[in-house]
Design a protein around this motif. Sequence first.
Motif, PDB file in Angstrom:
ATOM      1  N   SER A  71       0.834  -1.213   0.000  1.00  0.00           N
ATOM      2  CA  SER A  71       0.000   0.000   0.000  1.00  0.00           C
ATOM      3  C   SER A  71       0.862   1.254   0.000  1.00  0.00           C
ATOM      4  O   SER A  71       0.551   2.235  -0.681  1.00  0.00           O
ATOM      5  CB  SER A  71      -0.921   0.010   1.221  1.00  0.00           C
ATOM      6  OG  SER A  71      -1.845  -1.041   1.159  1.00  0.00           O
ATOM      7  N   HIS A  72       1.938   1.212   0.760  1.00  0.00           N
ATOM      8  CA  HIS A  72       2.853   2.351   0.809  1.00  0.00           C
ATOM      9  C   HIS A  72       3.475   2.604  -0.570  1.00  0.00           C
ATOM     10  O   HIS A  72       3.538   3.743  -1.035  1.00  0.00           O
ATOM     11  CB  HIS A  72       3.929   2.104   1.859  1.00  0.00           C
ATOM     12  CG  HIS A  72       4.937   3.194   1.953  1.00  0.00           C
ATOM     13  ND1 HIS A  72       4.645   4.436   2.491  1.00  0.00           N
ATOM     14  CD2 HIS A  72       6.230   3.252   1.555  1.00  0.00           C
ATOM     15  CE1 HIS A  72       5.721   5.206   2.420  1.00  0.00           C
ATOM     16  NE2 HIS A  72       6.701   4.506   1.872  1.00  0.00           N
ATOM     17  N   TYR A  73       3.932   1.538  -1.228  1.00  0.00           N
ATOM     18  CA  TYR A  73       4.536   1.691  -2.562  1.00  0.00           C
ATOM     19  C   TYR A  73       3.511   2.201  -3.568  1.00  0.00           C
ATOM     20  O   TYR A  73       3.825   3.021  -4.427  1.00  0.00           O
ATOM     21  CB  TYR A  73       5.128   0.375  -3.059  1.00  0.00           C
ATOM     22  CG  TYR A  73       6.124  -0.256  -2.115  1.00  0.00           C
ATOM     23  CD1 TYR A  73       7.010   0.511  -1.357  1.00  0.00           C
ATOM     24  CD2 TYR A  73       6.177  -1.628  -1.960  1.00  0.00           C
ATOM     25  CE1 TYR A  73       7.901  -0.077  -0.474  1.00  0.00           C
ATOM     26  CE2 TYR A  73       7.078  -2.223  -1.090  1.00  0.00           C
ATOM     27  CZ  TYR A  73       7.932  -1.448  -0.347  1.00  0.00           C
ATOM     28  OH  TYR A  73       8.819  -2.046   0.510  1.00  0.00           O
ATOM     29  N   MET A  74       2.271   1.722  -3.447  1.00  0.00           N
ATOM     30  CA  MET A  74       1.218   2.212  -4.344  1.00  0.00           C
ATOM     31  C   MET A  74       0.981   3.705  -4.129  1.00  0.00           C
ATOM     32  O   MET A  74       0.833   4.459  -5.094  1.00  0.00           O
ATOM     33  CB  MET A  74      -0.086   1.440  -4.113  1.00  0.00           C
ATOM     34  CG  MET A  74      -0.078   0.029  -4.630  1.00  0.00           C
ATOM     35  SD  MET A  74      -0.014  -0.073  -6.421  1.00  0.00           S
ATOM     36  CE  MET A  74      -1.557   0.679  -6.858  1.00  0.00           C
ATOM     37  N   GLY A  75       0.973   4.131  -2.877  1.00  0.00           N
ATOM     38  CA  GLY A  75       0.819   5.556  -2.583  1.00  0.00           C
ATOM     39  C   GLY A  75       1.960   6.379  -3.176  1.00  0.00           C
ATOM     40  O   GLY A  75       1.728   7.455  -3.738  1.00  0.00           O
TER      41      GLY A  75
END
Length: 83
Positions: A71-75
Amino acid sequence: MTADAFAATYALAFPGSRPWSAREFQGFTDDSFTTVFGDEKGFLILRVIADEAEIITIATHPDYRLQGRASHYMGQAIDHCST
């Protein structure tokens, strides 16, 4: 992060599929249109050309799953595309 490290993490993240080679990952990291987010615990490779973005892959090392890394990488990828 080296291409070998990408390949190792990818192989662990997707044990039932054909592993991508270090050479394949080197091709992505050498491409001026790609951006990598993450480290040996997990990563996302994003390619942006003109006004189109493509996630090449996203992988998380099995020992670091369920920690919100993907999720962090997607953000980060979304923020990158928004600039």
